[in-house]
Design a protein around this motif. Structure first.
Motif, PDB file in Angstrom:
ATOM      1  N   LEU A 288       0.834  -1.200   0.000  1.00 21.59           N
ATOM      2  CA  LEU A 288       0.000   0.000   0.000  1.00 21.59           C
ATOM      3  C   LEU A 288       0.871   1.252   0.000  1.00 21.59           C
ATOM      4  O   LEU A 288       1.942   1.276   0.591  1.00 21.59           O
ATOM      5  CB  LEU A 288      -0.939  -0.004   1.210  1.00 21.59           C
ATOM      6  N   ALA A 289       0.395   2.275  -0.660  1.00 21.39           N
ATOM      7  CA  ALA A 289       1.168   3.504  -0.861  1.00 21.39           C
ATOM      8  C   ALA A 289       1.273   4.349   0.406  1.00 21.39           C
ATOM      9  O   ALA A 289       0.627   4.076   1.406  1.00 21.39           O
ATOM     10  CB  ALA A 289       0.536   4.310  -1.987  1.00 21.39           C
ATOM     11  N   LEU A 290       2.138   5.361   0.337  1.00 21.81           N
ATOM     12  CA  LEU A 290       2.367   6.410   1.338  1.00 21.81           C
ATOM     13  C   LEU A 290       3.381   6.044   2.418  1.00 21.81           C
ATOM     14  O   LEU A 290       3.606   6.813   3.341  1.00 21.81           O
ATOM     15  CB  LEU A 290       1.054   6.882   1.997  1.00 21.81           C
ATOM     16  N   GLY A 291       3.990   4.876   2.337  1.00 21.35           N
ATOM     17  CA  GLY A 291       5.126   4.578   3.210  1.00 21.35           C
ATOM     18  C   GLY A 291       4.780   3.941   4.539  1.00 21.35           C
ATOM     19  O   GLY A 291       3.619   3.796   4.917  1.00 21.35           O
ATOM     20  N   ASP A 292       5.849   3.573   5.270  1.00 17.06           N
ATOM     21  CA  ASP A 292       5.690   2.852   6.538  1.00 17.06           C
ATOM     22  C   ASP A 292       5.060   3.709   7.623  1.00 17.06           C
ATOM     23  O   ASP A 292       4.261   3.225   8.426  1.00 17.06           O
ATOM     24  CB  ASP A 292       7.059   2.330   7.018  1.00 17.06           C
ATOM     25  N   SER A 293       5.427   5.000   7.677  1.00 21.60           N
ATOM     26  CA  SER A 293       4.885   5.858   8.743  1.00 21.60           C
ATOM     27  C   SER A 293       3.366   5.991   8.604  1.00 21.60           C
ATOM     28  O   SER A 293       2.638   6.013   9.599  1.00 21.60           O
ATOM     29  CB  SER A 293       5.542   7.238   8.725  1.00 21.60           C
ATOM     30  N   TRP A 294       2.877   6.055   7.366  1.00 25.77           N
ATOM     31  CA  TRP A 294       1.433   6.161   7.144  1.00 25.77           C
ATOM     32  C   TRP A 294       0.709   4.913   7.625  1.00 25.77           C
ATOM     33  O   TRP A 294      -0.431   4.982   8.085  1.00 25.77           O
ATOM     34  CB  TRP A 294       1.135   6.412   5.665  1.00 25.77           C
ATOM     35  N   SER A 295       1.339   3.753   7.543  1.00 24.25           N
ATOM     36  CA  SER A 295       0.672   2.496   7.900  1.00 24.25           C
ATOM     37  C   SER A 295       0.230   2.473   9.357  1.00 24.25           C
ATOM     38  O   SER A 295      -0.610   1.657   9.741  1.00 24.25           O
ATOM     39  CB  SER A 295       1.599   1.310   7.618  1.00 24.25           C
ATOM     40  N   HIS A 296       0.794   3.374  10.178  1.00 28.52           N
ATOM     41  CA  HIS A 296       0.411   3.436  11.598  1.00 28.52           C
ATOM     42  C   HIS A 296      -0.676   4.480  11.859  1.00 28.52           C
ATOM     43  O   HIS A 296      -1.086   4.675  13.008  1.00 28.52           O
ATOM     44  CB  HIS A 296       1.640   3.761  12.456  1.00 28.52           C
ATOM     45  N   SER A 297      -1.151   5.132  10.810  1.00 27.58           N
ATOM     46  CA  SER A 297      -2.090   6.243  10.992  1.00 27.58           C
ATOM     47  C   SER A 297      -3.544   5.811  11.102  1.00 27.58           C
ATOM     48  O   SER A 297      -4.395   6.611  11.477  1.00 27.58           O
ATOM     49  CB  SER A 297      -1.955   7.235   9.828  1.00 27.58           C
ATOM     50  N   CYS A 298      -3.842   4.569  10.756  1.00 27.43           N
ATOM     51  CA  CYS A 298      -5.232   4.094  10.744  1.00 27.43           C
ATOM     52  C   CYS A 298      -5.447   3.030  11.809  1.00 27.43           C
ATOM     53  O   CYS A 298      -4.515   2.317  12.188  1.00 27.43           O
ATOM     54  CB  CYS A 298      -5.586   3.527   9.373  1.00 27.43           C
ATOM     55  N   THR A 299      -6.669   2.916  12.273  1.00 30.09           N
ATOM     56  CA  THR A 299      -7.007   1.888  13.269  1.00 30.09           C
ATOM     57  C   THR A 299      -6.954   0.506  12.639  1.00 30.09           C
ATOM     58  O   THR A 299      -6.363  -0.427  13.190  1.00 30.09           O
ATOM     59  CB  THR A 299      -8.419   2.130  13.841  1.00 30.09           C
ATOM     60  N   ASN A 300      -7.592   0.367  11.484  1.00 31.78           N
ATOM     61  CA  ASN A 300      -7.650  -0.917  10.782  1.00 31.78           C
ATOM     62  C   ASN A 300      -7.111  -0.746   9.369  1.00 31.78           C
ATOM     63  O   ASN A 300      -7.372   0.271   8.717  1.00 31.78           O
ATOM     64  CB  ASN A 300      -9.096  -1.429  10.701  1.00 31.78           C
ATOM     65  N   ARG A 301      -6.390  -1.765   8.913  1.00 35.94           N
ATOM     66  CA  ARG A 301      -5.855  -1.743   7.539  1.00 35.94           C
ATOM     67  C   ARG A 301      -6.287  -3.016   6.831  1.00 35.94           C
ATOM     68  O   ARG A 301      -5.980  -4.124   7.278  1.00 35.94           O
ATOM     69  CB  ARG A 301      -4.338  -1.607   7.559  1.00 35.94           C
ATOM     70  N   ILE A 302      -7.016  -2.855   5.731  1.00 35.33           N
ATOM     71  CA  ILE A 302      -7.530  -4.005   4.973  1.00 35.33           C
ATOM     72  C   ILE A 302      -6.953  -3.956   3.563  1.00 35.33           C
ATOM     73  O   ILE A 302      -7.095  -2.949   2.857  1.00 35.33           O
ATOM     74  CB  ILE A 302      -9.066  -3.974   4.925  1.00 35.33           C
ATOM     75  N   VAL A 303      -6.284  -5.029   3.179  1.00 31.19           N
ATOM     76  CA  VAL A 303      -5.668  -5.126   1.865  1.00 31.19           C
ATOM     77  C   VAL A 303      -6.593  -5.920   0.945  1.00 31.19           C
ATOM     78  O   VAL A 303      -7.008  -7.033   1.278  1.00 31.19           O
ATOM     79  CB  VAL A 303      -4.286  -5.812   1.946  1.00 31.19           C
ATOM     80  N   LEU A 304      -6.917  -5.341  -0.206  1.00 32.22           N
ATOM     81  CA  LEU A 304      -7.757  -5.999  -1.207  1.00 32.22           C
ATOM     82  C   LEU A 304      -6.858  -6.562  -2.300  1.00 32.22           C
ATOM     83  O   LEU A 304      -5.954  -5.873  -2.775  1.00 32.22           O
ATOM     84  CB  LEU A 304      -8.758  -5.005  -1.801  1.00 32.22           C
ATOM     85  N   HIS A 312     -10.410 -10.779  -2.933  1.00 28.08           N
ATOM     86  CA  HIS A 312     -10.320 -11.112  -1.515  1.00 28.08           C
ATOM     87  C   HIS A 312      -9.964  -9.862  -0.714  1.00 28.08           C
ATOM     88  O   HIS A 312      -9.285  -8.960  -1.215  1.00 28.08           O
ATOM     89  CB  HIS A 312      -9.250 -12.185  -1.267  1.00 28.08           C
ATOM     90  N   ALA A 313     -10.412  -9.825   0.531  1.00 26.51           N
ATOM     91  CA  ALA A 313     -10.035  -8.773   1.485  1.00 26.51           C
ATOM     92  C   ALA A 313      -9.315  -9.433   2.653  1.00 26.51           C
ATOM     93  O   ALA A 313      -9.793 -10.443   3.189  1.00 26.51           O
ATOM     94  CB  ALA A 313     -11.273  -8.036   1.978  1.00 26.51           C
ATOM     95  N   TYR A 314      -8.176  -8.850   3.023  1.00 26.02           N
ATOM     96  CA  TYR A 314      -7.365  -9.423   4.111  1.00 26.02           C
ATOM     97  C   TYR A 314      -7.139  -8.367   5.193  1.00 26.02           C
ATOM     98  O   TYR A 314      -6.731  -7.237   4.893  1.00 26.02           O
ATOM     99  CB  TYR A 314      -6.017  -9.904   3.568  1.00 26.02           C
ATOM    100  N   ILE A 315      -7.443  -8.709   6.448  1.00 26.87           N
ATOM    101  CA  ILE A 315      -7.198  -7.786   7.553  1.00 26.87           C
ATOM    102  C   ILE A 315      -5.716  -7.838   7.897  1.00 26.87           C
ATOM    103  O   ILE A 315      -5.220  -8.787   8.498  1.00 26.87           O
ATOM    104  CB  ILE A 315      -8.055  -8.148   8.780  1.00 26.87           C
ATOM    105  N   ASP A 316      -5.005  -6.793   7.491  1.00 23.77           N
ATOM    106  CA  ASP A 316      -3.552  -6.745   7.667  1.00 23.77           C
ATOM    107  C   ASP A 316      -3.168  -6.216   9.040  1.00 23.77           C
ATOM    108  O   ASP A 316      -2.142  -6.601   9.600  1.00 23.77           O
ATOM    109  CB  ASP A 316      -2.953  -5.847   6.576  1.00 23.77           C
ATOM    110  N   LYS A 317      -4.013  -5.318   9.594  1.00 21.81           N
ATOM    111  CA  LYS A 317      -3.698  -4.712  10.892  1.00 21.81           C
ATOM    112  C   LYS A 317      -4.980  -4.274  11.568  1.00 21.81           C
ATOM    113  O   LYS A 317      -5.842  -3.645  10.942  1.00 21.81           O
ATOM    114  CB  LYS A 317      -2.786  -3.499  10.682  1.00 21.81           C
TER     115      LYS A 317
END
Length: 348
Positions: A288-304, A312-317
């Protein structure tokens, strides 16, 4: 928007927003030299802006009151547990996807959905903008939606199509559980669903930041808004950014504001994200775009992602959901459970 209260020119307001100065507090913390360098003005002009920021803060005590309200907002872990247990959710119209999400997209949280082009990100966004309006008697929230479009991918004809299918589903549900025709009547109308989606088209990252800052006031005036969809958070931040530190700061401040809106108004925030390539363990892989620091900005992260011909949808975080995946389909009626008739179309 606090910067909009300053008695300065529109161009200077735009420069402040572009440099990440979105609040009077952030302006006041800067020195004249740093402010002048960041927004490309003389030190005298920077001093004038700092003076206005100080005067405006003094005239409106509510601007500096956010820290006090934060300190007063302490709660026990027991209260938090009960809030999670009884949290309101918005269905995705795909039972398998809802199951791994604990019932749907959770209010008071920021959820990121990211994937390759054509995976159905916008389709899910539109589906949620419709489903948030399902009345409480049908298991919904009876709310309204804000849809922020940065890419021009919002299709009003598709919204109407999904709205009609949603009403048909509710009508079918009524026939199963009610005896009289009057009880079976669904009061929602497709045109009414469209009227309850507030659409904003933004064409630059400065407009995007300004709009996020404006949302607090807008939702105060429209308190039945229960979801904000940003499609996509990425688009304007992948272009014309030589200063990555500035980009990270702007994105972090925007994410924090959206998180505060989610909690303050008990609504869901859904951020749609694009993908990029990253060099991992000797090879380039999609991430997913916007880098590693952005990955901590959301409560839930779902990768399609695609698994063969199936979406498929995968709950990554997630702090409360276990990692799991579910198949889903994009149909003429909207998002639904995966089935054999909904396969990936291969272009030749």
């Amino acid at each position: 928007m606090e910067v909009g209260m300053l008695p300065i020119s529109a161009s200077k307001r735009g420069k402040l927003l572009a440099a990440g100065y979105t609040t009077l507090h952030s302006i006041s913390r800067a020195s004249p030299s740093h402010l002048a360098t960041d927004i490309g003005v003389s030190e005298d002009e920077a001093c004038e802006i700092l003076k206005y920021a100080s005067q405006t803060s003094a005239l409106d005590p509510s601007i500096g009151s956010s820290n006090a309200s934060t300190l007063e907002g302490g709660q026990t872990a027991w209260t938090m547990l009960n809030e999670e247990k009884f949290a309101t959710r918005i269905t995705t119209s795909c039972a398998d996807l809802d199951n791994i999400l604990g019932g749907g997209i959770t209010c008071k949280e920021v959820t990121e959905l990211g994937g390759v082009p054509g995976i159905g990100k916008t389709q899910i966004g539109i589906q949620l903008a419709v489903n948030v309006q399902i009345p409480p008697e049908y298991g919904g929230l009876g709310g309204k939606a804000i849809y922020i479009d940065t890419e021009g991918s919002f299709m009003v004809e598709r919204v109407l199509q999904i709205a009609e299918a949603c009403i048909e589903d509710m009508s079918e549900y009524s026939h199963h559980f009610h005896n009289t025709v009057q009880d079976c009547e669904v009061k929602l109308h497709p045109n009414g669903i469209l009227e309850n989606i507030f659409y904003f088209r933004v064409c630059s990252y400065t407009e995007q930041i300004a709009l996020v800052n404006y949302l607090d006031k807008f939702i105060e005036e429209h308190k039945d808004v229960k979801i904000i969809i940003l499609d996509s958070v990425t688009f304007h931040f992948r272009q014309d950014f030589d200063d990555m530190a500035l980009r990270t700061r702007l994105l972090s401040e925007m994410a924090l504001k959206l998180m505060k809106l989610a909690r303050k108004f008990c609504l869901a925030v859904v951020l749609l994200n694009q993908v990029t390539t990253k060099y991992i363990e000797g090879s380039y892989q999609l991430t997913l775009a916007l880098g590693d620091s952005w990955s901590h900005s959301c409560t839930n992260r779902i990768v399609l992602f695609w698994n063969g011909d199936e979406r498929h949808a995968y709950i990554d975080k997630s702090p409360s959901l276990k990692s799991a995946s579910a198949a889903y389909s994009v149909t003429t009626r909207g998002i639904r459970n995966s089935n054999s008739s909904c396969k990936r179309i291969k272009m030749v």
